[in-house]
Write an enzyme that holds these catalytic residues in place. Structure first.
Site, PDB file in Angstrom:
ATOM      1  N   HIS A  40       0.870  -1.180   0.000  1.00 49.86           N
ATOM      2  CA  HIS A  40       0.000   0.000   0.000  1.00 49.86           C
ATOM      3  C   HIS A  40       0.909   1.234   0.000  1.00 49.86           C
ATOM      4  O   HIS A  40       2.026   1.183   0.511  1.00 49.86           O
ATOM      5  CB  HIS A  40      -0.845  -0.056   1.276  1.00 49.86           C
ATOM      6  CG  HIS A  40      -1.901   0.986   1.393  1.00 49.86           C
ATOM      7  ND1 HIS A  40      -1.644   2.257   1.847  1.00 49.86           N
ATOM      8  CD2 HIS A  40      -3.234   0.952   1.140  1.00 49.86           C
ATOM      9  CE1 HIS A  40      -2.764   2.953   1.877  1.00 49.86           C
ATOM     10  NE2 HIS A  40      -3.744   2.191   1.446  1.00 49.86           N
TER      11      HIS A  40
ATOM     12  N   CYS B 126      -4.905   2.532  -3.601  1.00 51.31           N
ATOM     13  CA  CYS B 126      -3.645   2.981  -2.982  1.00 51.31           C
ATOM     14  C   CYS B 126      -2.512   1.979  -3.178  1.00 51.31           C
ATOM     15  O   CYS B 126      -1.656   1.809  -2.297  1.00 51.31           O
ATOM     16  CB  CYS B 126      -3.822   3.284  -1.492  1.00 51.31           C
ATOM     17  SG  CYS B 126      -4.908   4.671  -1.201  1.00 51.31           S
TER      18      CYS B 126
ATOM     19  N   ASP C 110       3.159  -4.748   7.977  1.00 55.40           N
ATOM     20  CA  ASP C 110       1.956  -3.952   7.801  1.00 55.40           C
ATOM     21  C   ASP C 110       0.772  -4.884   8.035  1.00 55.40           C
ATOM     22  O   ASP C 110       0.472  -5.759   7.214  1.00 55.40           O
ATOM     23  CB  ASP C 110       1.928  -3.354   6.390  1.00 55.40           C
ATOM     24  CG  ASP C 110       0.627  -2.602   6.103  1.00 55.40           C
ATOM     25  OD1 ASP C 110      -0.332  -2.742   6.879  1.00 55.40           O
ATOM     26  OD2 ASP C 110       0.584  -1.889   5.086  1.00 55.40           O
TER      27      ASP C 110
ATOM     28  N   LYS D   7     -10.466  -0.615  10.449  1.00 62.64           N
ATOM     29  CA  LYS D   7     -10.640  -1.780   9.580  1.00 62.64           C
ATOM     30  C   LYS D   7     -11.020  -3.020  10.387  1.00 62.64           C
ATOM     31  O   LYS D   7     -11.169  -4.104   9.842  1.00 62.64           O
ATOM     32  CB  LYS D   7      -9.352  -2.052   8.798  1.00 62.64           C
ATOM     33  CG  LYS D   7      -9.012  -0.946   7.791  1.00 62.64           C
ATOM     34  CD  LYS D   7      -7.843  -1.357   6.939  1.00 62.64           C
ATOM     35  CE  LYS D   7      -7.191  -0.203   6.214  1.00 62.64           C
ATOM     36  NZ  LYS D   7      -8.004   0.302   5.104  1.00 62.64           N
TER      37      LYS D   7
ATOM     38  N   GLN E 188      -4.430  -5.181   6.996  1.00 63.40           N
ATOM     39  CA  GLN E 188      -5.446  -6.131   6.524  1.00 63.40           C
ATOM     40  C   GLN E 188      -5.410  -7.464   7.266  1.00 63.40           C
ATOM     41  O   GLN E 188      -6.406  -8.191   7.258  1.00 63.40           O
ATOM     42  CB  GLN E 188      -5.277  -6.390   5.014  1.00 63.40           C
ATOM     43  CG  GLN E 188      -5.490  -5.152   4.144  1.00 63.40           C
ATOM     44  CD  GLN E 188      -6.872  -4.526   4.313  1.00 63.40           C
ATOM     45  OE1 GLN E 188      -7.821  -5.147   4.786  1.00 63.40           O
ATOM     46  NE2 GLN E 188      -6.991  -3.268   3.935  1.00 63.40           N
TER      47      GLN E 188
HETATM   48  N1  7TS Z   1      -1.724  -0.957   4.557  1.00 68.04           N
HETATM   49  C1  7TS Z   1      -2.650  -1.695   3.943  1.00 68.04           C
HETATM   50  C2  7TS Z   1      -2.299  -3.086   3.522  1.00 68.04           C
HETATM   51  C3  7TS Z   1      -3.925  -1.158   3.730  1.00 68.04           C
HETATM   52  O1  7TS Z   1      -4.843  -1.912   3.118  1.00 68.04           O
HETATM   53  C4  7TS Z   1      -4.214   0.154   4.139  1.00 68.04           C
HETATM   54  C5  7TS Z   1      -5.533   0.808   3.876  1.00 68.04           C
HETATM   55  C6  7TS Z   1      -3.214   0.868   4.808  1.00 68.04           C
HETATM   56  C7  7TS Z   1      -1.986   0.292   4.996  1.00 68.04           C
HETATM   57  C8  7TS Z   1      -3.434   2.250   5.324  1.00 68.04           C
HETATM   58  O2  7TS Z   1      -4.350   2.230   6.350  1.00 68.04           O
HETATM   59  P1  7TS Z   1      -4.859   3.603   6.975  1.00 68.04           P
HETATM   60  O3  7TS Z   1      -5.829   3.189   8.019  1.00 68.04           O
HETATM   61  O4  7TS Z   1      -3.661   4.281   7.530  1.00 68.04           O
HETATM   62  O5  7TS Z   1      -5.487   4.371   5.862  1.00 68.04           O
HETATM   63  N2  7TS Z   1      -6.227   0.287   2.762  1.00 68.04           N
HETATM   64  C9  7TS Z   1      -7.282   0.857   2.160  1.00 68.04           C
HETATM   65  C10 7TS Z   1      -7.918   0.275   1.062  1.00 68.04           C
HETATM   66  O6  7TS Z   1      -7.577  -0.790   0.575  1.00 68.04           O
HETATM   67  N3  7TS Z   1      -8.939   1.061   0.646  1.00 68.04           N
HETATM   68  O7  7TS Z   1      -8.988   2.121   1.467  1.00 68.04           O
HETATM   69  C11 7TS Z   1      -7.968   2.002   2.396  1.00 68.04           C
END
Ligand code: 7TS
Length: 414
Positions: free
Chosen positions: A130, A372, A207, A233, A210
């Protein structure tokens, strides 16, 4: 499938816990929410925990000696304890509250990275990261003259582990890798990756944005040095996430942001940093959100992450089977037994945004775009995909609705 009926989730009860799932997108068109990879829905228990805090205990933490301040501090710190237990951290001081996964990774890059990386040092990432696990390292690389390397992704959406071994030979200082791809759904063998990386002398950041919401994750078992994840999430609110870091690493790192709460003493020209984890929590934090995060952990723990994962395995097997029967539809990523409940796909002759718009008109919420992960889409020669993702509250009937919705898309686009 390896769930017995006794272990199956009580979907009727679970769906009752999420008020939003009763929503109609238009009269007579119920919501089918298939975008939990972007953010999950929230159960009443989380919404109520945050309301209760505001209605009964709202106060700033770690400062007052009055009853409300003590209650707020106790609830905030109790949430930290729950999170530490949930991921198998030895001590709760190894859990730092941050805004989200993005901030957690930035914290590591700009605290650990600024101190411990020097010109010419290598950072090893993967092609499926990401943007939040790419851009902080790119910024740091520009600042310090670092080299970035990438474990390639194979045609079927897996990490090329032979190439990983070769890249380890170049002695990266840190290996930062996602445990589950938000596009392909690939579940990466992070334990094996961490073991090999450690043998090569690298620090390992996982990371978990997910993986932590969908799989049992234990930092000791994984041998992760750092683990980043977001509450939103995993049934919790937005605005809060966590960084796990091994105590000795966090101890050796300088503060990330400066201000109130992160200090022991301040003089006009100097300060001394507070103890862990407060050293990394400058300013008034997201208190209600932390408490909501704790309630989300309670909810998931009551159900059990093994059962959540088993339910999602069933759903993705079923979904991939059903989607494979649609002519002209291509799903990206590995087969169901190597991935989480994420299906990114293209439909021949239809733009992904049109697919999601027509699905939306039927109440079905999916996402279209690069999610992303632009480099990964570039690798596969795709400007965008449509993504359906599933969580503990999704049903087989909703998969059927998606399939019917896609049939309608095909009909409209002939
Ligand atoms: N890493 C992964 C694997 C992710 O899927 C996401 C967010 C992030 C980091 C960042 O997370 P955040 O909470 O800091 O934004 N993924 C997604 C997505 O797939 N669609 O919207 C956000």
């Amino acid at each position: 499938m390896n769930t017995t009926t006794a272990e199956r989730l009580d979907l009727i009860q679970i769906r009752e816990d999420f008020p939003i799932l009763k929503r109609e997108i238009a009269p007579g068109i119920p919501l089918v929410y298939l975008d939990s990879t972007a953010t999950s829905q929230k159960p009443l228990a989380v919404i109520r925990a945050m309301n209760d805090y505001y209605e009964r205990s709202n106060a700033n933490i770690h400062r007052g000696v009055h009853t409300l301040a003590e209650e707020a501090t106790a609830q905030y710190e109790a949430a930290r304890e729950k999170i530490a237990r949930f991921i198998g951290a030895r001590k709760s001081c190894e859990v730092v509250f941050v805004r989200n996964t993005t901030e957690a990774i930035n914290l590591v890059a700009f605290s650990w990275g600024r101190k411990f990386l020097q010109r010419g040092d290598r950072v090893l990432l993967t092609e499926m990261e990401h943007h939040s696990n790419l851009v902080p390292w790119q910024i740091l690389a520009q600042e310090k003259g670092l080299e970035l390397d990438f474990i390639p992704v194979t045609e079927n959406g897996l990490l090329d582990l032979d190439e990983f071994q070769r890249l380890l030979g170049q002695k990266p200082k840190i290996v930062a890798v996602t445990q589950m791809s938000n596009v392909l759904g690939t579940i990466n063998p992070v334990k094996q990756i961490a073991q090999l990386a450690h043998q090569a002398g690298a620090v390992v950041l996982v990371d978990g944005a997910q993986s932590v919401p969908h799989l049992p994750v234990n930092v000791e078992d994984l041998e992760a040095d750092f683990l980043a994840f977001s509450a939103h999430k995993m049934l919790g609110p937005t605005g809060i996430g966590a960084l796990f870091g091994k105590e000795e690493l966090l101890e050796a790192m300088p503060p990330f942001l400066g201000g109130g709460d992160m200090i022991k003493k301040v003089h006009l020209r100097s300060f001394s940093a507070n103890e862990l984890p407060h050293k990394f929590e400058a300013g008034t934090p997201a208190i209600a959100e932390a408490i909501g995060f704790g309630a989300a952990i309670d909810y998931l723990s009551r159900i059990g992450m093994e059962r959540v994962a088993a339910h999602e395995r069933e759903i993705i097997h079923y979904a991939l089977e059903a989607l494979s029967e649609i002519d002209g539809l291509t799903v990206f990523g590995p087969p169901a037994d190597q991935k989480g409940a994420v299906a990114s796909f293209t439909m021949r002759g239809v733009h992904p945004h049109d697919v999601s718009q027509i699905l939306d008109s039927q109440g079905i919420a999916v996402r279209a775009g690069h999610h992303c992960a632009m480099p990964l889409h570039e690798k596969f020669g795709l400007p965008a995909t449509t993504r359906a993702s599933f969580y503990l509250y999704n049903t087989h009937q909703e998969v059927d609705q998606l399939v019917r919705g896609l049939a309608k898309v095909k009909k409209i686009f002939g």
